[in-house]
Design a protein around this motif. Structure first.
Motif, PDB file in Angstrom:
ATOM      1  N   GLN A 121       0.824  -1.208   0.000  1.00 49.17           N
ATOM      2  CA  GLN A 121       0.000   0.000   0.000  1.00 49.17           C
ATOM      3  C   GLN A 121       0.859   1.259   0.000  1.00 49.17           C
ATOM      4  OE1 GLN A 121      -2.492  -0.468   3.414  1.00 49.17           O
ATOM      5  NE2 GLN A 121      -3.807  -1.979   2.430  1.00 49.17           N
ATOM      6  N   GLN A 122       1.976   1.219   0.681  1.00 49.90           N
ATOM      7  CA  GLN A 122       2.877   2.369   0.724  1.00 49.90           C
ATOM      8  C   GLN A 122       3.612   2.545  -0.612  1.00 49.90           C
ATOM      9  OE1 GLN A 122       2.682   4.391   3.458  1.00 49.90           O
ATOM     10  NE2 GLN A 122       1.109   2.881   3.942  1.00 49.90           N
ATOM     11  N   MET A 123       3.992   1.441  -1.214  1.00 48.72           N
ATOM     12  CA  MET A 123       4.774   1.502  -2.450  1.00 48.72           C
ATOM     13  C   MET A 123       3.964   1.980  -3.644  1.00 48.72           C
ATOM     14  SD  MET A 123       7.197  -1.864  -2.103  1.00 48.72           S
ATOM     15  CE  MET A 123       8.354  -1.387  -3.397  1.00 48.72           C
ATOM     16  N   ASP A 181       9.702   4.749 -11.013  1.00 48.43           N
ATOM     17  CA  ASP A 181       9.260   3.795 -12.031  1.00 48.43           C
ATOM     18  C   ASP A 181       9.534   2.358 -11.606  1.00 48.43           C
ATOM     19  OD1 ASP A 181       8.358   5.779 -13.748  1.00 48.43           O
ATOM     20  OD2 ASP A 181      10.302   5.962 -14.732  1.00 48.43           O
ATOM     21  N   ARG A 182      10.673   2.151 -10.977  1.00 49.44           N
ATOM     22  CA  ARG A 182      11.061   0.808 -10.552  1.00 49.44           C
ATOM     23  C   ARG A 182      10.888   0.689  -9.041  1.00 49.44           C
ATOM     24  NH1 ARG A 182      16.907  -2.211 -10.960  1.00 49.44           N
ATOM     25  NH2 ARG A 182      16.099  -4.302 -10.607  1.00 49.44           N
ATOM     26  N   LYS A 183      10.098  -0.287  -8.648  1.00 55.25           N
ATOM     27  CA  LYS A 183       9.860  -0.535  -7.229  1.00 55.25           C
ATOM     28  C   LYS A 183      10.306  -1.957  -6.903  1.00 55.25           C
ATOM     29  CE  LYS A 183       5.923   2.591  -7.073  1.00 55.25           C
ATOM     30  NZ  LYS A 183       5.853   3.014  -8.446  1.00 55.25           N
ATOM     31  N   ILE A 184      11.058  -2.092  -5.814  1.00 53.73           N
ATOM     32  CA  ILE A 184      11.623  -3.388  -5.428  1.00 53.73           C
ATOM     33  C   ILE A 184      11.250  -3.677  -3.977  1.00 53.73           C
ATOM     34  CG2 ILE A 184      13.733  -4.720  -5.103  1.00 53.73           C
ATOM     35  CD1 ILE A 184      15.038  -2.846  -7.195  1.00 53.73           C
ATOM     36  N   LEU A 185      10.709  -4.858  -3.749  1.00 55.65           N
ATOM     37  CA  LEU A 185      10.388  -5.319  -2.408  1.00 55.65           C
ATOM     38  C   LEU A 185      11.309  -6.492  -2.092  1.00 55.65           C
ATOM     39  CD1 LEU A 185       8.587  -5.396   0.109  1.00 55.65           C
ATOM     40  CD2 LEU A 185       6.971  -6.799  -1.199  1.00 55.65           C
ATOM     41  N   LEU A 238       1.058  -5.173  -9.597  1.00 55.29           N
ATOM     42  CA  LEU A 238       1.349  -3.739  -9.455  1.00 55.29           C
ATOM     43  C   LEU A 238       2.710  -3.370 -10.034  1.00 55.29           C
ATOM     44  CD1 LEU A 238       0.084  -3.288  -5.792  1.00 55.29           C
ATOM     45  CD2 LEU A 238      -1.017  -2.449  -7.886  1.00 55.29           C
ATOM     46  N   ASN A 239       3.353  -4.323 -10.685  1.00 56.63           N
ATOM     47  CA  ASN A 239       4.661  -4.116 -11.307  1.00 56.63           C
ATOM     48  C   ASN A 239       5.734  -3.799 -10.260  1.00 56.63           C
ATOM     49  OD1 ASN A 239       6.205  -4.264 -13.627  1.00 56.63           O
ATOM     50  ND2 ASN A 239       6.179  -2.052 -13.914  1.00 56.63           N
ATOM     51  N   ILE A 240       5.627  -4.434  -9.106  1.00 56.25           N
ATOM     52  CA  ILE A 240       6.631  -4.311  -8.053  1.00 56.25           C
ATOM     53  C   ILE A 240       7.472  -5.579  -8.073  1.00 56.25           C
ATOM     54  CG2 ILE A 240       7.034  -4.161  -5.566  1.00 56.25           C
ATOM     55  CD1 ILE A 240       4.347  -2.617  -5.388  1.00 56.25           C
ATOM     56  N   GLU A 241       8.771  -5.418  -8.237  1.00 54.34           N
ATOM     57  CA  GLU A 241       9.674  -6.571  -8.223  1.00 54.34           C
ATOM     58  C   GLU A 241       9.769  -7.113  -6.802  1.00 54.34           C
ATOM     59  OE1 GLU A 241      13.552  -5.865  -9.932  1.00 54.34           O
ATOM     60  OE2 GLU A 241      12.705  -4.308 -11.217  1.00 54.34           O
TER      61      GLU A 241
END
Length: 86
Positions: free
Chosen positions: A6-8, A14-18, A42-45
Motif C-alpha cells: 500500500q505504501q509503495m 518507475d522501478r519498485k523493489i520489495l 502492481l509491477n513491483i519486483e
C-alpha cells in the motif's frame, strides 16, 4: 507485506523493489502468495532471501529467491538479488 504494498503504490519511482528477508515460514502461505501476486500485478519486483534450514520454502513463494545459512552472507545476497532481474 500488504502494508508495504500500500505504501509503495504511491511512490513516484518507475522501478519498485520489495526485498523479503525471512526464515521461509510465513504465518499464512495463502496470504503470502496472494500478496506476492498482487505485487507482481502492481509491477513491483519481489526478491526473497531465506535464512536458515527452513528457508527453502521461500523459493516456492518467490521463484529465484536466495538461501543463506550464515548471516554474514546477507549483504552479498541482498546486493545481488535485485541485480539478477535487471
Amino acid at each position: 507485506v500488504w502494508w508495504v504494498l500500500q505504501q509503495m503504490i504511491h511512490q513516484p519511482q518507475d522501478r519498485k523493489i520489495l526485498l523479503i528477508i525471512t526464515d521461509g515460514v510465513p504465518d499464512s502461505h495463502s496470504n503470502a502468495s496472494k500478496a506476492f501476486d498482487m505485487a507482481k500485478a502492481l509491477n513491483i519486483e519481489v526478491h526473497g532471501i531465506g535464512i536458515g534450514d527452513g528457508a527453502q520454502r521461500i523459493v516456492n513463494l518467490i521463484p529465484g529467491s536466495k538461501i543463506i545459512h550464515d548471516i554474514k552472507e546477507l549483504l552479498q545476497k541482498a546486493l545481488t538479488a535485485q541485480r539478477s532481474k535487471q
